[in-house]
Design a protein around this motif. Structure first.
Motif, PDB file in Angstrom:
ATOM      1  N   GLY A  11       0.736  -1.179   0.254  1.00  0.00           N
ATOM      2  CA  GLY A  11       0.050  -0.437   0.531  1.00  0.00           C
ATOM      3  C   GLY A  11       0.991   1.369  -0.404  1.00  0.00           C
ATOM      4  O   GLY A  11       2.144   1.358  -0.338  1.00  0.00           O
ATOM      5  N   LEU A  12       0.035   2.061   0.554  1.00  0.00           N
ATOM      6  CA  LEU A  12       1.653   3.969   0.890  1.00  0.00           C
ATOM      7  C   LEU A  12       1.885   3.630   1.904  1.00  0.00           C
ATOM      8  O   LEU A  12       1.778   3.308   2.948  1.00  0.00           O
ATOM      9  CB  LEU A  12      -0.362   4.610   0.959  1.00  0.00           C
ATOM     10  N   CYS A  13       3.651   4.465   1.700  1.00  0.00           N
ATOM     11  CA  CYS A  13       4.251   4.256   2.241  1.00  0.00           C
ATOM     12  C   CYS A  13       3.965   6.166   3.448  1.00  0.00           C
ATOM     13  O   CYS A  13       3.470   6.136   2.153  1.00  0.00           O
ATOM     14  CB  CYS A  13       5.683   4.167   2.346  1.00  0.00           C
ATOM     15  N   LEU A  14       5.231   6.775   4.126  1.00  0.00           N
ATOM     16  CA  LEU A  14       5.403   7.886   4.267  1.00  0.00           C
ATOM     17  C   LEU A  14       5.419   8.535   2.761  1.00  0.00           C
ATOM     18  O   LEU A  14       5.001   9.454   3.045  1.00  0.00           O
ATOM     19  CB  LEU A  14       5.892   7.878   5.232  1.00  0.00           C
ATOM     20  N   GLU A  15       6.605   7.836   2.825  1.00  0.00           N
ATOM     21  CA  GLU A  15       7.654   8.898   1.534  1.00  0.00           C
ATOM     22  C   GLU A  15       5.346   8.819  -0.216  1.00  0.00           C
ATOM     23  O   GLU A  15       6.336  10.412  -0.250  1.00  0.00           O
ATOM     24  CB  GLU A  15       8.238   7.611   0.540  1.00  0.00           C
ATOM     25  N   ASP A  16       5.350   8.356  -0.059  1.00  0.00           N
ATOM     26  CA  ASP A  16       4.289   8.327  -1.273  1.00  0.00           C
ATOM     27  C   ASP A  16       3.203   9.360  -0.570  1.00  0.00           C
ATOM     28  O   ASP A  16       2.512  10.282  -0.818  1.00  0.00           O
ATOM     29  CB  ASP A  16       3.016   6.790  -1.181  1.00  0.00           C
ATOM     30  N   GLY A  17       2.604   9.177   0.983  1.00  0.00           N
ATOM     31  CA  GLY A  17       1.934  10.761   1.548  1.00  0.00           C
ATOM     32  C   GLY A  17       2.785  11.990   1.045  1.00  0.00           C
ATOM     33  O   GLY A  17       1.808  12.381   0.750  1.00  0.00           O
ATOM     34  N   ALA A  31      -5.754  23.218   3.014  1.00  0.00           N
ATOM     35  CA  ALA A  31      -4.330  23.303   4.007  1.00  0.00           C
ATOM     36  C   ALA A  31      -5.340  21.308   4.360  1.00  0.00           C
ATOM     37  O   ALA A  31      -5.773  20.637   3.481  1.00  0.00           O
ATOM     38  CB  ALA A  31      -5.216  23.254   5.541  1.00  0.00           C
ATOM     39  N   LEU A  32      -4.136  20.583   4.992  1.00  0.00           N
ATOM     40  CA  LEU A  32      -4.342  19.137   4.859  1.00  0.00           C
ATOM     41  C   LEU A  32      -4.131  18.198   5.946  1.00  0.00           C
ATOM     42  O   LEU A  32      -3.311  18.810   7.062  1.00  0.00           O
ATOM     43  CB  LEU A  32      -2.849  18.374   3.947  1.00  0.00           C
ATOM     44  N   ASP A  33      -4.598  17.750   6.040  1.00  0.00           N
ATOM     45  CA  ASP A  33      -4.984  17.218   7.652  1.00  0.00           C
ATOM     46  C   ASP A  33      -4.557  15.713   7.476  1.00  0.00           C
ATOM     47  O   ASP A  33      -5.276  14.920   6.656  1.00  0.00           O
ATOM     48  CB  ASP A  33      -6.947  17.175   7.453  1.00  0.00           C
ATOM     49  N   VAL A  34      -3.889  15.580   8.185  1.00  0.00           N
ATOM     50  CA  VAL A  34      -2.502  14.023   8.438  1.00  0.00           C
ATOM     51  C   VAL A  34      -2.809  13.259   9.452  1.00  0.00           C
ATOM     52  O   VAL A  34      -3.414  13.289  10.417  1.00  0.00           O
ATOM     53  CB  VAL A  34      -1.571  14.452   7.700  1.00  0.00           C
ATOM     54  N   SER A  35      -3.656  11.287   8.928  1.00  0.00           N
ATOM     55  CA  SER A  35      -3.845  10.585   9.571  1.00  0.00           C
ATOM     56  C   SER A  35      -3.288   9.756   9.210  1.00  0.00           C
ATOM     57  O   SER A  35      -2.381   9.675   7.832  1.00  0.00           O
ATOM     58  CB  SER A  35      -5.272  10.663  10.004  1.00  0.00           C
ATOM     59  N   ALA A  36      -3.568   8.375   9.575  1.00  0.00           N
ATOM     60  CA  ALA A  36      -2.928   7.027   9.033  1.00  0.00           C
ATOM     61  C   ALA A  36      -4.327   6.081   9.490  1.00  0.00           C
ATOM     62  O   ALA A  36      -4.793   6.173  10.363  1.00  0.00           O
ATOM     63  CB  ALA A  36      -1.995   6.392   9.544  1.00  0.00           C
ATOM     64  N   GLY A  37      -4.343   4.842   7.925  1.00  0.00           N
ATOM     65  CA  GLY A  37      -5.050   4.307   8.559  1.00  0.00           C
ATOM     66  C   GLY A  37      -6.027   3.949   8.402  1.00  0.00           C
ATOM     67  O   GLY A  37      -6.713   4.912   7.838  1.00  0.00           O
ATOM     68  N   TRP A  55       1.866   8.807  18.743  1.00  0.00           N
ATOM     69  CA  TRP A  55       2.268   7.830  18.001  1.00  0.00           C
ATOM     70  C   TRP A  55       2.649   7.891  16.816  1.00  0.00           C
ATOM     71  O   TRP A  55       3.599   7.486  16.277  1.00  0.00           O
ATOM     72  CB  TRP A  55       1.411   6.026  18.343  1.00  0.00           C
ATOM     73  N   LYS A  56       1.568   8.528  16.112  1.00  0.00           N
ATOM     74  CA  LYS A  56       1.486   8.657  14.312  1.00  0.00           C
ATOM     75  C   LYS A  56       1.793  10.002  14.366  1.00  0.00           C
ATOM     76  O   LYS A  56       1.692  10.911  12.839  1.00  0.00           O
ATOM     77  CB  LYS A  56       0.212   7.771  13.135  1.00  0.00           C
ATOM     78  N   MET A  57       2.797  11.360  15.326  1.00  0.00           N
ATOM     79  CA  MET A  57       2.793  12.343  14.052  1.00  0.00           C
ATOM     80  C   MET A  57       3.989  12.324  13.486  1.00  0.00           C
ATOM     81  O   MET A  57       3.643  13.285  12.962  1.00  0.00           O
ATOM     82  CB  MET A  57       3.675  13.404  16.185  1.00  0.00           C
ATOM     83  N   ASN A  58       4.997  11.834  13.188  1.00  0.00           N
ATOM     84  CA  ASN A  58       5.868  11.666  12.239  1.00  0.00           C
ATOM     85  C   ASN A  58       5.069  11.926  11.171  1.00  0.00           C
ATOM     86  O   ASN A  58       5.742  12.634  10.123  1.00  0.00           O
ATOM     87  CB  ASN A  58       6.822  10.402  12.599  1.00  0.00           C
ATOM     88  N   GLY A  59       4.136  11.248  10.783  1.00  0.00           N
ATOM     89  CA  GLY A  59       3.233  11.722   9.477  1.00  0.00           C
ATOM     90  C   GLY A  59       3.084  12.962   9.376  1.00  0.00           C
ATOM     91  O   GLY A  59       3.528  13.495   7.768  1.00  0.00           O
ATOM     92  N   ALA A  60       2.210  13.195   9.658  1.00  0.00           N
ATOM     93  CA  ALA A  60       2.473  15.247  10.093  1.00  0.00           C
ATOM     94  C   ALA A  60       3.436  15.933   9.890  1.00  0.00           C
ATOM     95  O   ALA A  60       3.311  16.855   8.761  1.00  0.00           O
ATOM     96  CB  ALA A  60       1.040  15.115  10.740  1.00  0.00           C
ATOM     97  N   GLU A  61       4.341  15.754  10.705  1.00  0.00           N
ATOM     98  CA  GLU A  61       5.983  16.312  10.521  1.00  0.00           C
ATOM     99  C   GLU A  61       6.396  16.455   9.141  1.00  0.00           C
ATOM    100  O   GLU A  61       7.577  17.342   8.714  1.00  0.00           O
ATOM    101  CB  GLU A  61       6.925  15.330  11.882  1.00  0.00           C
ATOM    102  N   ALA A  62       6.284  15.082   8.310  1.00  0.00           N
ATOM    103  CA  ALA A  62       6.861  14.724   7.497  1.00  0.00           C
ATOM    104  C   ALA A  62       6.538  15.517   5.954  1.00  0.00           C
ATOM    105  O   ALA A  62       6.609  16.361   5.523  1.00  0.00           O
ATOM    106  CB  ALA A  62       6.811  13.160   6.963  1.00  0.00           C
ATOM    107  N   VAL A  63       5.110  16.075   6.577  1.00  0.00           N
ATOM    108  CA  VAL A  63       4.242  16.799   5.441  1.00  0.00           C
ATOM    109  C   VAL A  63       4.426  17.585   5.375  1.00  0.00           C
ATOM    110  O   VAL A  63       4.815  18.518   5.450  1.00  0.00           O
ATOM    111  CB  VAL A  63       2.885  16.276   5.418  1.00  0.00           C
TER     112      VAL A  63
END
Length: 432
Positions: A11-17, A31-37, A55-63
């Motif tokens: 599926g989609l990885c962080l880089e894809d996101g 604006a972008l609303d970043v989550s996962a799952g 626990w999944k803040m690194n997604g938003a941080e990377a974006v």
């Protein structure tokens, strides 16, 4: 922890996101609303109690590092202090949540006014998801276990409560979630609740439910209720199981009975009173400490499984027995997946279709419900977790002595947090 969101390499990885985020930003998105799952990875989308805040803040941080537009982050954020920290660190621009505002619609106002202690923080119990998924089939509307008014605002709100208590005394026996919710609403209505609690602390079963690993959030409900008692000036008498005389001396307008339940220990099972046999209560409240022993847990309801997890964490070799065809009967699947994921790390053995027949010292005999054959196992200790039954202490006397006696929570019928809060709220809101 990002590897938990989905399957490695699928599926989609962080880089894809991040790539998708940049593309959208270039297309003029505001604006972008970043989550996962997604539904297939259920627990990473709306998390059970086992997931930590952020626990999944690194997604938003990377974006956020990759785009120039505002980034909103959702990550089980429940505490204003934590939310503030994340914003200061520049990991995102806005904090997003859904359940936090379902449990307490005034979360934001209370945070802004510095009244963090007044917030009824979501405990991630997933009652909302459970009822949402069942709503199509059952006719039971979606609800929140700790906020009875949620989804019922048209019928129940603070404004709609009759303010007609006129300082009349209501005795509340037991300061678990049901008793404290009742006392809160009674106080808001202008009654004078007097709460009796036989333990040295409030919280009842919830005080125990917050003891297993990763269950600290459950204790937030007690923190909230306890603070409400202080704020509303409710009298709470600790280490006090009231006698009939003490209750009569109050001349109460009503008596609310919320003194909970006791572990079921069926007398029909020979040897159940033995020296090596314990209840989950004794394990969870620390009366009995078992370490590096060979332990059986009989019964795999939520209490049984969480007790097994706690025992496994303490270096015990644990075996779980369950009479039903599957482990964890009746547990909402998201919570079951969450806790079993941790239980399995201890190499816990599972025996569904096994009914406890008798205990002889350190030997436990089970009947295999399929083959009807008996099997015997040896253990250092046996923990019997076969549910709870209402505490009926004083029932006859109370019913005879007082005009208005109302039973709430487990004292009415053994149930879950939702049952305690709902019966507590309604008893207090409907007292005439």
């Amino acid at each position: 922890h990002m590897e938990y969101a989905g399957l490695p390499g699928e599926g989609l990885c962080l880089e894809d996101g991040v790539k998708i985020a940049k593309h959208l930003a270039g297309k003029g998105v505001d604006a972008l609303d970043v989550s996962a799952g997604i539904y297939e990875t259920m627990n990473t989308a709306w998390e059970p109690v086992g997931f930590d805040q952020g626990w999944k803040m690194n997604g938003a941080e990377a974006v956020k590092k990759a785009v120039r537009i505002p980034v909103i982050a959702a990550s089980v954020i429940r505490e204003p202090g934590y939310a503030e920290e994340v914003l200061k660190e520049g990991k995102c621009d806005f904090i997003g949540s859904a359940r936090a505002f379902f449990a307490d619609p005034d979360w934001m106002r209370k945070a802004r006014e510095g009244k963090e202690k007044e917030i009824r923080k979501c405990i991630s119990c997933l009652y909302c998801m459970e009822t949402l998924m069942a709503a199509d089939m059952s006719g039971t509307p979606m609800g929140c276990a700790i906020n009875f008014q949620g989804c019922r605002e048209d019928k129940y709100s603070d404004e709609m409560l009759k303010k007609d208590g006129e300082k009349r005394v209501v005795a509340v026996i037991g300061a678990g979630p049901a008793g404290m919710e009742a006392a809160r609403i009674l106080a808001m209505r202008g009654f004078s609740p007097v709460v009796f609690e036989k333990q040295g602390e409030v919280g009842g079963q919830i005080a125990l439910a917050s003891k297993p690993p990763k269950k600290e959030k459950t204790g937030w409900l007690i923190d909230y209720q306890k603070y409400q008692m202080e704020k509303l000036g409710v009298e709470v008498r600790l280490n006090k199981a009231p006698t009939l005389e003490e209750l009569k001396a109050l001349h109460p307008y009503a008596v609310f009975v919320s003194h909970g339940s006791n572990p079921i220990m069926p007398k029909s099972i020979r040897g159940i009173g033995g020296a090596n046999v314990y209840t989950p209560v004794e394990i969870l409240n620390g009366t009995v400490t078992l370490e590096n022993k060979n332990v059986a847990v009989v019964g795999s309801g939520m209490t049984g499984i969480e007790t097994a997890e706690l025992l496994g964490d303490r270096g015990n070799k644990v075996t779980v027995f369950e009479m039903a065809d599957d482990i964890g009967p009746g547990i909402f699947f998201q919570n079951l997946i969450d806790v079993m994921g941790r239980v399995s790390t201890h190499g816990t053995k599972l025996y569904p279709k096994h009914r406890l027949v008798e205990i002889d010292g350190t030997t436990a005999a089970f009947e295999n419900t399929e083959t009807k054959e008996q099997e015997r196992f040896n253990f250092d200790a046996i923990v019997v977790s076969l549910g709870t039954s209402s505490n009926t202490e004083l029932k006859e006397e109370l019913d005879k002595e007082f005009e208005r006696v109302v039973y709430l929570g487990d004292a009415k019928q053994a149930g879950r947090i939702e049952n305690a809060v709902r019966t507590g709220y309604l008893a207090a809101a409907q007292l005439n």
